[in-house]
Design a protein around this motif. Structure first.
Motif, mmCIF file in Angstrom:
data_model
loop_
_atom_site.group_PDB
_atom_site.id
_atom_site.type_symbol
_atom_site.label_atom_id
_atom_site.label_comp_id
_atom_site.label_asym_id
_atom_site.label_seq_id
_atom_site.Cartn_x
_atom_site.Cartn_y
_atom_site.Cartn_z
ATOM 1 N N ALA A 190 15.668 36.497 46.713
ATOM 2 C CA ALA A 190 16.891 36.735 45.944
ATOM 3 C C ALA A 190 18.056 36.025 46.620
ATOM 4 C CB ALA A 190 17.169 38.230 45.850
ATOM 5 N N GLN A 191 18.995 35.646 45.778
ATOM 6 C CA GLN A 191 20.158 34.968 46.333
ATOM 7 C C GLN A 191 21.049 35.959 47.062
ATOM 8 O OE1 GLN A 191 19.774 34.762 42.720
ATOM 9 N NE2 GLN A 191 18.221 33.233 43.136
ATOM 10 N N SER A 192 21.710 35.483 48.087
ATOM 11 C CA SER A 192 22.631 36.339 48.827
ATOM 12 C C SER A 192 23.668 35.495 49.535
ATOM 13 C CB SER A 192 21.883 37.206 49.845
ATOM 14 O OG SER A 192 21.302 36.394 50.841
ATOM 15 N N VAL A 193 24.746 36.158 49.919
ATOM 16 C CA VAL A 193 25.818 35.508 50.661
ATOM 17 C C VAL A 193 26.159 36.393 51.850
ATOM 18 C CG1 VAL A 193 28.220 34.774 50.600
ATOM 19 C CG2 VAL A 193 26.756 34.386 48.619
ATOM 20 N N THR A 194 26.292 35.787 53.007
ATOM 21 C CA THR A 194 26.645 36.519 54.219
ATOM 22 C C THR A 194 27.951 35.987 54.787
ATOM 23 O OG1 THR A 194 24.320 36.881 54.757
ATOM 24 C CG2 THR A 194 25.906 37.182 56.533
ATOM 25 N N GLN A 195 28.875 36.892 54.995
ATOM 26 C CA GLN A 195 30.105 36.548 55.712
ATOM 27 C C GLN A 195 30.063 37.348 57.018
ATOM 28 O OE1 GLN A 195 32.553 36.885 51.684
ATOM 29 N NE2 GLN A 195 33.831 36.062 53.331
ATOM 30 N N PRO A 196 29.746 36.710 58.116
ATOM 31 C CA PRO A 196 29.471 37.454 59.345
ATOM 32 C C PRO A 196 30.698 38.076 59.998
ATOM 33 C CG PRO A 196 29.199 35.096 59.680
ATOM 34 C CD PRO A 196 29.444 35.286 58.237
ATOM 35 N N ASP A 197 31.874 37.582 59.656
ATOM 36 C CA ASP A 197 33.095 38.100 60.281
ATOM 37 C C ASP A 197 33.790 39.060 59.329
ATOM 38 O OD1 ASP A 197 33.343 34.752 61.215
ATOM 39 O OD2 ASP A 197 32.833 36.376 62.584
ATOM 40 N N ILE A 198 33.889 40.322 59.740
ATOM 41 C CA ILE A 198 34.555 41.309 58.884
ATOM 42 C C ILE A 198 36.062 41.148 58.955
ATOM 43 C CG2 ILE A 198 34.925 43.785 58.552
ATOM 44 C CD1 ILE A 198 32.141 44.232 59.695
ATOM 45 N N HIS A 199 36.553 40.856 60.172
ATOM 46 C CA HIS A 199 37.994 40.820 60.414
ATOM 47 C C HIS A 199 38.277 39.700 61.397
ATOM 48 C CE1 HIS A 199 41.807 43.126 61.915
ATOM 49 N NE2 HIS A 199 42.102 42.221 61.000
ATOM 50 N N ILE A 200 39.259 38.857 61.060
ATOM 51 C CA ILE A 200 39.679 37.775 61.955
ATOM 52 C C ILE A 200 41.175 37.837 62.117
ATOM 53 C CG2 ILE A 200 40.045 35.280 62.025
ATOM 54 C CD1 ILE A 200 37.237 34.852 61.223
ATOM 55 N N THR A 201 41.636 37.628 63.331
ATOM 56 C CA THR A 201 43.070 37.600 63.621
ATOM 57 C C THR A 201 43.420 36.245 64.227
ATOM 58 O OG1 THR A 201 43.101 39.974 64.022
ATOM 59 C CG2 THR A 201 44.946 38.699 64.864
ATOM 60 N N VAL A 202 44.444 35.603 63.687
ATOM 61 C CA VAL A 202 44.903 34.323 64.218
ATOM 62 C C VAL A 202 46.421 34.339 64.324
ATOM 63 C CG1 VAL A 202 42.940 33.061 63.279
ATOM 64 C CG2 VAL A 202 45.067 33.203 61.975
ATOM 65 N N SER A 203 46.936 33.462 65.130
ATOM 66 C CA SER A 203 48.388 33.285 65.236
ATOM 67 C C SER A 203 48.849 32.299 64.185
ATOM 68 C CB SER A 203 48.769 32.785 66.619
ATOM 69 O OG SER A 203 48.402 33.731 67.608
ATOM 70 N N GLU A 204 50.054 32.502 63.695
ATOM 71 C CA GLU A 204 50.613 31.573 62.719
ATOM 72 C C GLU A 204 50.660 30.171 63.318
ATOM 73 O OE1 GLU A 204 54.454 32.670 61.251
ATOM 74 O OE2 GLU A 204 54.131 31.614 59.359
ATOM 75 N N GLY A 205 50.222 29.194 62.543
ATOM 76 C CA GLY A 205 50.177 27.815 63.017
ATOM 77 C C GLY A 205 48.848 27.404 63.601
ATOM 78 N N ALA A 206 48.005 28.371 63.915
ATOM 79 C CA ALA A 206 46.681 28.059 64.460
ATOM 80 C C ALA A 206 45.752 27.622 63.341
ATOM 81 C CB ALA A 206 46.111 29.270 65.189
ATOM 82 N N SER A 207 44.659 26.986 63.729
ATOM 83 C CA SER A 207 43.649 26.594 62.741
ATOM 84 C C SER A 207 42.758 27.778 62.426
ATOM 85 C CB SER A 207 42.826 25.423 63.269
ATOM 86 O OG SER A 207 42.115 25.828 64.432
ATOM 87 N N LEU A 208 42.079 27.667 61.288
ATOM 88 C CA LEU A 208 41.269 28.779 60.789
ATOM 89 C C LEU A 208 39.932 28.263 60.279
ATOM 90 C CD1 LEU A 208 41.008 31.784 59.761
ATOM 91 C CD2 LEU A 208 41.926 30.924 57.593
ATOM 92 N N GLU A 209 38.874 28.998 60.583
ATOM 93 C CA GLU A 209 37.579 28.744 59.953
ATOM 94 C C GLU A 209 36.928 30.073 59.631
ATOM 95 O OE1 GLU A 209 34.638 26.411 62.095
ATOM 96 O OE2 GLU A 209 33.718 25.840 60.188
ATOM 97 N N LEU A 210 36.617 30.289 58.374
ATOM 98 C CA LEU A 210 35.915 31.482 57.919
ATOM 99 C C LEU A 210 34.492 31.084 57.551
ATOM 100 C CD1 LEU A 210 38.624 33.157 55.656
ATOM 101 C CD2 LEU A 210 38.234 33.431 58.105
ATOM 102 N N ARG A 211 33.540 31.836 58.063
ATOM 103 C CA ARG A 211 32.143 31.469 57.897
ATOM 104 C C ARG A 211 31.513 32.086 56.648
ATOM 105 N NH1 ARG A 211 29.153 32.994 63.214
ATOM 106 N NH2 ARG A 211 30.543 34.805 63.160
ATOM 107 N N CYS A 212 30.621 31.313 56.042
ATOM 108 C CA CYS A 212 29.869 31.777 54.880
ATOM 109 C C CYS A 212 28.482 31.145 54.935
ATOM 110 C CB CYS A 212 30.568 31.384 53.587
ATOM 111 S SG CYS A 212 29.597 31.713 52.092
ATOM 112 N N ASN A 213 27.455 31.965 54.859
ATOM 113 C CA ASN A 213 26.087 31.474 54.769
ATOM 114 C C ASN A 213 25.457 32.005 53.486
ATOM 115 O OD1 ASN A 213 26.510 31.884 58.014
ATOM 116 N ND2 ASN A 213 25.347 30.054 57.468
#
Lengths: 112, 115
Positions: free
Chosen positions: A1-24
């Motif tokens: 069956a198809q599924s999607v996993t987002q391993p990070d429940i909560h991410i905190t970054v500083s304004e101006g920093a780069s961001l990467e949100l994971r999806c498998n």
């Protein structure tokens, strides 16, 4: 069956920093993939989508995502985060019955 | 601006009440969906409809029913509300044969509390 996993429940970054949100994803054929954003108390807004072709897709609000078949991933990126980007982000894949299957979401917090 | 409109942003209902959640879209979309959203669980599909008078069960239909008498309107019905149905409910629509083209357009959601 198809599924999607987002391993990070909560991410905190500083304004101006780069961001990467994971999806498998798990899908046998070439997937149709989406990223949505949900601001507090709101519905979901489409950020970007991938169907075929160029594996790096551009979306609204300065976001981009890269499809990597070898890693079954579709990670969302932004080079410089703004405080207004604080929200919940959902990755989704189209199932073989033509419905969207969502991940459980990643909540992004931005510190000034 | 195209829209999916959910009639109520917040609702508080008592256990055992019959509850109607209304959703209207102005995009002439064939497909409409009802999801519930709970922390840590993401969005789960309750019911969907690919045409007027047509309905299909999603992943969690128990305790719910739907009605689609007109193309633009898709109603979710809680026959006898229970506290475990306290949640955020999201309506969505899409064109054609599914979400393949443009994804879904979502309403702003209805936060339902059952007391």
């Amino acid at each position: 069956a198809q599924s999607v996993t987002q391993p990070d429940i909560h991410i905190t970054v500083s304004e101006g920093a780069s961001l990467e949100l994971r999806c498998n994803y798990s899908y046998g054929a070439t997937p149709y993939l989406f990223w949505y954003v949900q601001s507090p108390g709101q519905g979901l807004q489409l950020l970007l989508k991938y169907f075929s072709g160029d594996t790096l897709v551009q979306g609204i609000k300065g976001f981009e995502a890269e499809f990597k078949r070898s890693q079954s991933s579709f990670n969302l990126r932004k080079p410089s985060v703004h405080w207004s980007d604080a929200a919940e982000y959902f990755c989704a894949v189209v199932s073989n019955t033509d419905k969207l299957i969502f991940g459980t979401g990643t909540r992004l917090q931005v510190f000034p | 601006d195209v829209k999916v409109t959910q009639s109520s942003r917040y609702l508080v209902k008592r256990t055992g009440e019959k509850v109607f959640l209304e959703c209207v879209q102005d995009m002439d979309h064939e497909n409409m969906f009802w999801y519930r959203q709970d922390p840590g669980l993401g969005l789960r599909l309750i019911y969907f409809s690919y045409d007027v008078k047509m309905k299909e069960k999603g992943d969690i239909p128990e305790g719910y029913s739907v009605s689609r008498e007109k193309k633009e309107r898709f109603s979710l019905i809680l026959e006898s509300a229970s506290t475990n149905q306290t949640s955020m409910y999201l309506c969505a629509s899409s064109s054609g044969t599914g979400p393949s083209s443009d994804g879904y357009t979502f309403g702003s959601g209805t936060r339902l509390t059952v007391v």
